[in-house]
Design a protein around this motif. Structure first.
Motif, PDB file in Angstrom:
ATOM      1  N   HIS A  34     -27.399 -60.807 -30.141  1.00 21.91           N
ATOM      2  CA  HIS A  34     -27.758 -62.112 -29.576  1.00 21.91           C
ATOM      3  C   HIS A  34     -26.489 -62.971 -29.521  1.00 21.91           C
ATOM      4  O   HIS A  34     -25.470 -62.613 -30.099  1.00 21.91           O
ATOM      5  CB  HIS A  34     -28.897 -62.798 -30.334  1.00 21.91           C
ATOM      6  CG  HIS A  34     -28.594 -63.117 -31.757  1.00 21.91           C
ATOM      7  ND1 HIS A  34     -29.557 -63.124 -32.731  1.00 21.91           N
ATOM      8  CD2 HIS A  34     -27.448 -63.455 -32.403  1.00 21.91           C
ATOM      9  CE1 HIS A  34     -29.029 -63.454 -33.884  1.00 21.91           C
ATOM     10  NE2 HIS A  34     -27.741 -63.657 -33.708  1.00 21.91           N
ATOM     11  N   TYR A  40     -22.016 -71.261 -29.034  1.00 25.26           N
ATOM     12  CA  TYR A  40     -22.702 -72.477 -28.602  1.00 25.26           C
ATOM     13  C   TYR A  40     -21.738 -73.658 -28.533  1.00 25.26           C
ATOM     14  O   TYR A  40     -21.887 -74.533 -27.684  1.00 25.26           O
ATOM     15  CB  TYR A  40     -23.888 -72.790 -29.515  1.00 25.26           C
ATOM     16  CG  TYR A  40     -25.044 -71.854 -29.299  1.00 25.26           C
ATOM     17  CD1 TYR A  40     -26.042 -72.151 -28.377  1.00 25.26           C
ATOM     18  CD2 TYR A  40     -25.137 -70.656 -30.005  1.00 25.26           C
ATOM     19  CE1 TYR A  40     -27.103 -71.293 -28.166  1.00 25.26           C
ATOM     20  CE2 TYR A  40     -26.197 -69.795 -29.800  1.00 25.26           C
ATOM     21  CZ  TYR A  40     -27.173 -70.111 -28.884  1.00 25.26           C
ATOM     22  OH  TYR A  40     -28.218 -69.247 -28.658  1.00 25.26           O
ATOM     23  N   ARG A  76     -32.265 -73.245 -32.118  1.00 19.73           N
ATOM     24  CA  ARG A  76     -33.717 -73.278 -31.985  1.00 19.73           C
ATOM     25  C   ARG A  76     -34.339 -71.921 -31.663  1.00 19.73           C
ATOM     26  O   ARG A  76     -35.500 -71.694 -31.979  1.00 19.73           O
ATOM     27  CB  ARG A  76     -34.106 -74.293 -30.914  1.00 19.73           C
ATOM     28  CG  ARG A  76     -33.710 -75.717 -31.290  1.00 19.73           C
ATOM     29  CD  ARG A  76     -33.983 -76.688 -30.141  1.00 19.73           C
ATOM     30  NE  ARG A  76     -33.698 -78.043 -30.533  1.00 19.73           N
ATOM     31  CZ  ARG A  76     -34.563 -78.855 -31.137  1.00 19.73           C
ATOM     32  NH1 ARG A  76     -35.764 -78.436 -31.428  1.00 19.73           N
ATOM     33  NH2 ARG A  76     -34.198 -80.081 -31.444  1.00 19.73           N
ATOM     34  N   SER A  77     -33.586 -71.047 -30.984  1.00 17.77           N
ATOM     35  CA  SER A  77     -34.133 -69.762 -30.571  1.00 17.77           C
ATOM     36  C   SER A  77     -32.981 -68.820 -30.248  1.00 17.77           C
ATOM     37  O   SER A  77     -31.895 -69.273 -29.893  1.00 17.77           O
ATOM     38  CB  SER A  77     -35.020 -69.952 -29.338  1.00 17.77           C
ATOM     39  OG  SER A  77     -35.635 -68.751 -28.956  1.00 17.77           O
ATOM     40  N   GLU A  78     -33.224 -67.531 -30.369  1.00 18.53           N
ATOM     41  CA  GLU A  78     -32.190 -66.566 -30.001  1.00 18.53           C
ATOM     42  C   GLU A  78     -31.953 -66.584 -28.496  1.00 18.53           C
ATOM     43  O   GLU A  78     -32.862 -66.861 -27.713  1.00 18.53           O
ATOM     44  CB  GLU A  78     -32.608 -65.155 -30.401  1.00 18.53           C
ATOM     45  CG  GLU A  78     -32.583 -64.895 -31.878  1.00 18.53           C
ATOM     46  CD  GLU A  78     -32.893 -63.441 -32.193  1.00 18.53           C
ATOM     47  OE1 GLU A  78     -33.894 -62.918 -31.661  1.00 18.53           O
ATOM     48  OE2 GLU A  78     -32.121 -62.850 -32.959  1.00 18.53           O
ATOM     49  N   LEU A  79     -30.732 -66.253 -28.138  1.00 24.42           N
ATOM     50  CA  LEU A  79     -30.354 -66.150 -26.728  1.00 24.42           C
ATOM     51  C   LEU A  79     -29.707 -64.787 -26.535  1.00 24.42           C
ATOM     52  O   LEU A  79     -28.899 -64.353 -27.362  1.00 24.42           O
ATOM     53  CB  LEU A  79     -29.369 -67.273 -26.370  1.00 24.42           C
ATOM     54  CG  LEU A  79     -28.879 -67.346 -24.936  1.00 24.42           C
ATOM     55  CD1 LEU A  79     -30.034 -67.481 -23.947  1.00 24.42           C
ATOM     56  CD2 LEU A  79     -27.907 -68.519 -24.788  1.00 24.42           C
ATOM     57  N   ILE A  85     -28.103 -69.857 -18.230  1.00 29.54           N
ATOM     58  CA  ILE A  85     -28.399 -71.014 -19.067  1.00 29.54           C
ATOM     59  C   ILE A  85     -28.211 -72.286 -18.263  1.00 29.54           C
ATOM     60  O   ILE A  85     -27.443 -72.327 -17.311  1.00 29.54           O
ATOM     61  CB  ILE A  85     -27.530 -71.047 -20.346  1.00 29.54           C
ATOM     62  CG1 ILE A  85     -26.039 -70.988 -20.020  1.00 29.54           C
ATOM     63  CG2 ILE A  85     -27.948 -69.953 -21.304  1.00 29.54           C
ATOM     64  CD1 ILE A  85     -25.120 -71.159 -21.216  1.00 29.54           C
ATOM     65  N   SER A 107     -32.700 -71.815 -21.656  1.00 30.43           N
ATOM     66  CA  SER A 107     -32.750 -70.511 -21.007  1.00 30.43           C
ATOM     67  C   SER A 107     -34.206 -70.214 -20.679  1.00 30.43           C
ATOM     68  O   SER A 107     -35.069 -70.285 -21.567  1.00 30.43           O
ATOM     69  CB  SER A 107     -32.194 -69.429 -21.934  1.00 30.43           C
ATOM     70  OG  SER A 107     -32.301 -68.161 -21.332  1.00 30.43           O
ATOM     71  N   CYS A 111     -35.655 -74.457 -24.758  1.00 29.99           N
ATOM     72  CA  CYS A 111     -34.481 -75.036 -25.400  1.00 29.99           C
ATOM     73  C   CYS A 111     -34.060 -74.104 -26.540  1.00 29.99           C
ATOM     74  O   CYS A 111     -34.767 -73.976 -27.530  1.00 29.99           O
ATOM     75  CB  CYS A 111     -34.769 -76.435 -25.943  1.00 29.99           C
ATOM     76  SG  CYS A 111     -33.314 -77.203 -26.678  1.00 29.99           S
ATOM     77  N   VAL A 112     -32.898 -73.457 -26.383  1.00 27.39           N
ATOM     78  CA  VAL A 112     -32.428 -72.517 -27.398  1.00 27.39           C
ATOM     79  C   VAL A 112     -31.489 -73.184 -28.399  1.00 27.39           C
ATOM     80  O   VAL A 112     -31.294 -72.665 -29.500  1.00 27.39           O
ATOM     81  CB  VAL A 112     -31.781 -71.263 -26.768  1.00 27.39           C
ATOM     82  CG1 VAL A 112     -32.811 -70.477 -25.973  1.00 27.39           C
ATOM     83  CG2 VAL A 112     -30.580 -71.616 -25.912  1.00 27.39           C
TER      84      VAL A 112
END
Length: 151
Positions: A34, A40, A76-79, A85, A107, A111-112
Protein backbone atom coordinates in the motif's frame (compact mmCIF):
# COMPACT_ATOMS: atom_id res chain seq x y z
CA UNK A 1 -27.69 8.48 18.49
CA UNK A 2 -23.96 8.74 19.12
CA UNK A 3 -22.21 12.10 19.07
CA UNK A 4 -19.17 12.32 16.81
CA UNK A 5 -16.02 14.15 17.68
CA UNK A 6 -14.77 16.67 15.16
CA UNK A 7 -11.85 14.33 14.36
CA UNK A 8 -14.32 11.61 13.38
CA UNK A 9 -16.07 13.84 10.85
CA UNK A 10 -15.18 12.80 7.34
CA UNK A 11 -14.01 15.59 5.02
CA UNK A 12 -16.04 16.30 1.88
CA UNK A 13 -13.96 16.94 -1.25
CA UNK A 14 -16.36 19.61 -2.51
CA UNK A 15 -15.55 21.76 0.57
CA UNK A 16 -11.99 22.26 -0.71
CA UNK A 17 -11.80 25.05 -3.29
CA UNK A 18 -8.37 24.15 -4.67
CA UNK A 19 -8.20 20.70 -6.27
CA UNK A 20 -5.98 18.72 -8.56
CA UNK A 21 -5.64 15.14 -9.74
CA UNK A 22 -2.65 12.82 -9.63
CA UNK A 23 -1.82 9.15 -10.05
CA UNK A 24 -0.65 6.66 -7.48
CA UNK A 25 2.78 5.53 -8.65
CA UNK A 26 4.15 2.00 -8.20
CA UNK A 27 7.15 3.61 -6.48
CA UNK A 28 4.75 4.99 -3.81
CA UNK A 29 4.21 1.49 -2.39
CA UNK A 30 5.91 -0.07 0.62
CA UNK A 31 6.46 -3.79 1.41
CA UNK A 32 2.85 -3.99 2.64
CA UNK A 33 1.77 -3.22 -0.95
CA UNK A 34 0.00 0.00 0.00
CA UNK A 35 1.10 3.64 -0.30
CA UNK A 36 3.79 4.34 2.27
CA UNK A 37 2.92 6.87 4.95
CA UNK A 38 5.85 9.14 3.97
CA UNK A 39 4.47 9.50 0.43
CA UNK A 40 1.42 11.36 1.70
CA UNK A 41 3.70 14.27 2.60
CA UNK A 42 4.58 14.50 -1.10
CA UNK A 43 0.93 14.41 -2.11
CA UNK A 44 0.13 17.25 0.30
CA UNK A 45 3.21 19.15 -0.86
CA UNK A 46 2.04 18.90 -4.48
CA UNK A 47 -1.22 20.60 -3.55
CA UNK A 48 0.38 23.44 -1.59
CA UNK A 49 3.20 24.08 -4.07
CA UNK A 50 0.84 24.01 -7.07
CA UNK A 51 -1.33 26.64 -5.42
CA UNK A 52 1.36 29.06 -4.25
CA UNK A 53 3.73 28.76 -7.24
CA UNK A 54 1.02 29.44 -9.83
CA UNK A 55 1.72 33.08 -10.72
CA UNK A 56 -1.97 33.62 -11.50
CA UNK A 57 -2.75 33.20 -7.76
CA UNK A 58 -0.48 36.09 -6.68
CA UNK A 59 0.97 34.31 -3.64
CA UNK A 60 4.72 34.60 -4.38
CA UNK A 61 5.88 38.24 -4.32
CA UNK A 62 9.52 38.75 -5.36
CA UNK A 63 11.97 38.16 -2.52
CA UNK A 64 9.55 36.08 -0.43
CA UNK A 65 8.92 32.34 -0.17
CA UNK A 66 6.88 29.86 1.86
CA UNK A 67 8.34 27.39 4.37
CA UNK A 68 6.43 24.43 5.81
CA UNK A 69 6.63 24.51 9.62
CA UNK A 70 4.05 21.88 10.56
CA UNK A 71 2.28 18.94 8.95
CA UNK A 72 -0.19 16.79 10.90
CA UNK A 73 -1.53 13.84 8.91
CA UNK A 74 -4.55 11.68 9.69
CA UNK A 75 -4.28 8.38 7.82
CA UNK A 76 -7.85 7.23 7.22
CA UNK A 77 -7.67 4.30 4.79
CA UNK A 78 -5.17 2.28 2.78
CA UNK A 79 -4.35 3.42 -0.72
CA UNK A 80 -3.17 1.01 -3.43
CA UNK A 81 -1.66 1.06 -6.89
CA UNK A 82 -2.83 1.47 -9.57
CA UNK A 83 -5.14 4.35 -8.87
CA UNK A 84 -6.01 7.97 -9.29
CA UNK A 85 -6.21 10.48 -6.46
CA UNK A 86 -7.90 13.82 -5.99
CA UNK A 87 -6.10 16.36 -3.83
CA UNK A 88 -8.01 19.13 -2.09
CA UNK A 89 -6.82 22.18 -0.19
CA UNK A 90 -8.56 24.98 1.69
CA UNK A 91 -7.28 27.86 3.79
CA UNK A 92 -8.63 27.66 7.36
CA UNK A 93 -6.65 30.38 9.18
CA UNK A 94 -4.43 33.33 8.41
CA UNK A 95 -1.86 34.34 11.00
CA UNK A 96 0.44 37.36 11.02
CA UNK A 97 3.12 35.48 9.03
CA UNK A 98 1.46 32.10 8.53
CA UNK A 99 -1.21 30.31 6.56
CA UNK A 100 -3.02 27.22 7.85
CA UNK A 101 -4.36 24.79 5.26
CA UNK A 102 -6.63 21.78 5.56
CA UNK A 103 -5.76 19.23 2.91
CA UNK A 104 -7.19 15.91 1.75
CA UNK A 105 -6.40 12.96 -0.49
CA UNK A 106 -9.40 11.17 -2.00
CA UNK A 107 -9.46 7.96 -4.01
CA UNK A 108 -12.63 6.60 -5.61
CA UNK A 109 -14.73 8.99 -3.52
CA UNK A 110 -13.13 7.95 -0.21
CA UNK A 111 -11.00 10.25 1.92
CA UNK A 112 -7.83 8.21 2.49
CA UNK A 113 -5.89 10.94 4.33
CA UNK A 114 -6.33 14.45 5.64
CA UNK A 115 -3.86 16.95 7.02
CA UNK A 116 -3.40 20.35 8.60
CA UNK A 117 -0.36 22.13 7.24
CA UNK A 118 1.08 25.43 8.37
CA UNK A 119 3.37 27.49 6.20
CA UNK A 120 5.23 30.68 7.09
CA UNK A 121 6.10 33.47 4.68
CA UNK A 122 9.82 34.25 4.86
CA UNK A 123 12.20 36.79 3.39
CA UNK A 124 14.48 34.91 0.99
CA UNK A 125 17.54 36.93 2.05
CA UNK A 126 17.19 36.92 5.85
CA UNK A 127 15.18 33.68 6.06
CA UNK A 128 13.12 35.40 8.78
CA UNK A 129 9.30 35.33 8.93
CA UNK A 130 7.66 38.32 7.30
CA UNK A 131 4.05 39.54 7.69
CA UNK A 132 1.50 38.55 5.08
CA UNK A 133 0.81 41.46 2.75
CA UNK A 134 -2.72 42.74 2.16
CA UNK A 135 -2.44 41.47 -1.42
CA UNK A 136 -1.47 37.96 -0.28
CA UNK A 137 -4.28 37.95 2.29
CA UNK A 138 -6.78 38.99 -0.35
CA UNK A 139 -5.52 36.34 -2.76
CA UNK A 140 -5.61 33.59 -0.10
CA UNK A 141 -9.18 34.38 0.94
CA UNK A 142 -10.57 33.02 -2.32
CA UNK A 143 -9.18 29.60 -1.32
CA UNK A 144 -10.97 29.47 2.05
CA UNK A 145 -12.37 26.09 3.00
CA UNK A 146 -16.16 26.07 2.59
CA UNK A 147 -17.74 27.29 5.81
CA UNK A 148 -14.61 29.09 7.04
CA UNK A 149 -14.66 32.87 7.41
CA UNK A 150 -11.14 34.24 7.23
CA UNK A 151 -10.50 37.38 9.29
Amino acid sequence: MTARSRDAALPVLEDFPYRLSDNVRFADLDPNNHVNNAVYSSYFESGRVSLVKDKANGLMPPGLSWVLVRLDIHFRSELHWPGKIELGLGVVRLGRTSTHFDQVVFSEGICVASARSITVLVNEQSRKPTPLTEQIIGNLKRWALRGVELA
